[in-house]
Design a protein around this motif. Structure first.
Motif, PDB file in Angstrom:
ATOM      1  N   THR A  35      39.126  38.655  27.524  1.00  0.00           N
ATOM      2  CA  THR A  35      38.093  37.657  27.247  1.00  0.00           C
ATOM      3  C   THR A  35      38.429  36.902  25.963  1.00  0.00           C
ATOM      4  N   PRO A  58      37.297  34.501  30.935  1.00  0.00           N
ATOM      5  CA  PRO A  58      35.948  34.152  30.498  1.00  0.00           C
ATOM      6  C   PRO A  58      35.860  34.042  28.977  1.00  0.00           C
ATOM      7  N   LEU A  66      28.355  35.246  28.780  1.00  0.00           N
ATOM      8  CA  LEU A  66      29.289  34.246  29.277  1.00  0.00           C
ATOM      9  C   LEU A  66      28.836  32.852  28.866  1.00  0.00           C
ATOM     10  N   ILE A  69      34.597  29.293  30.459  1.00  0.00           N
ATOM     11  CA  ILE A  69      35.838  29.851  30.987  1.00  0.00           C
ATOM     12  C   ILE A  69      36.959  28.948  30.501  1.00  0.00           C
ATOM     13  N   SER A  71      41.143  28.036  30.912  1.00  0.00           N
ATOM     14  CA  SER A  71      42.262  28.193  31.841  1.00  0.00           C
ATOM     15  C   SER A  71      43.481  27.437  31.347  1.00  0.00           C
ATOM     16  N   VAL A 102      29.986  26.939  34.187  1.00  0.00           N
ATOM     17  CA  VAL A 102      30.783  27.900  34.941  1.00  0.00           C
ATOM     18  C   VAL A 102      30.043  28.347  36.199  1.00  0.00           C
ATOM     19  N   THR A 104      29.506  31.043  38.895  1.00  0.00           N
ATOM     20  CA  THR A 104      29.670  32.493  38.961  1.00  0.00           C
ATOM     21  C   THR A 104      29.235  32.972  40.341  1.00  0.00           C
ATOM     22  N   PRO A 127      33.930  34.263  37.584  1.00  0.00           N
ATOM     23  CA  PRO A 127      33.278  35.397  36.920  1.00  0.00           C
ATOM     24  C   PRO A 127      32.263  36.037  37.868  1.00  0.00           C
ATOM     25  N   GLN A 137      35.705  39.823  37.300  1.00  0.00           N
ATOM     26  CA  GLN A 137      36.226  38.519  37.685  1.00  0.00           C
ATOM     27  C   GLN A 137      36.992  38.709  38.987  1.00  0.00           C
TER      28      GLN A 137
END
Length: 156
Positions: A35, A58, A66, A69, A71, A102, A104, A127, A137
């Motif tokens: 994380t 995350p 949370l 996220i 990437s 995000v 989820t 997530p 995840q």
């Protein structure tokens, strides 16, 4: 010598083979996550991606909730901007580049429904939440692996 009669064993009442392979997201998700924190450096995140061979993770606030996220695609934005402005990659925070809205999925969703969610959006990972708490995840690859396991169970 008399004729011997062999009878097959009778199936026990109610012993029909029932399909009981795990089909929930929680059965296939990753639970030990790498994380990140909103104030963490984007450079540090890129180093973690390279070192751990991951492509995202995350972002949690100080209370473990949370908030986003991050990437490789988000990092590409930073890399692209640094070239555009003819500057080295800046030591900016994750919060500037992370995806804040995000999507989820719940821990008790079936992998079939999760596959539908992946099909609708263009995410590589989602997530997994239980009672508004991040518990794991799941990736597209996890769904493929689950489908292969289920296929092997069903088609024997």
């Amino acid at each position: 010598m008399g004729i011997k009669s062999f009878q097959g064993r009778r199936a026990k009442e109610g012993s029909k083979k029932e399909y009981d392979a795990p089909i929930l997201v929680t059965d296939y998700m990753s639970k030990k996550l790498v994380t990140f924190h909103p104030e963490q450096s984007i450079l540090e995140v890129m180093e973690v991606f390279a070192k751990r061979s991951i492509s995202g993770g995350p972002v949690l606030d100080d209370n473990g909730f949370l908030v986003g996220i991050i990437s490789e695609a988000d990092c590409m934005k930073q890399i692209s901007e640094s070239r555009y402005f003819n500057q080295p990659i800046m030591d900016k925070s994750v919060e500037k580049y992370m995806t804040k809205d995000v999507e989820t999925i719940p821990h008790d969703m079936s992998i079939f429904d999760a596959a539908g969610v992946f099909h609708k959006n263009n995410r590589r990972r989602l997530p997994v939440m239980k009672d508004d708490i991040l518990v794991g995840q799941i990736s597209r690859k996890d769904i493929v692996v689950a489908a292969l396991k289920l296929s092997a169970e069903n088609w024997k």
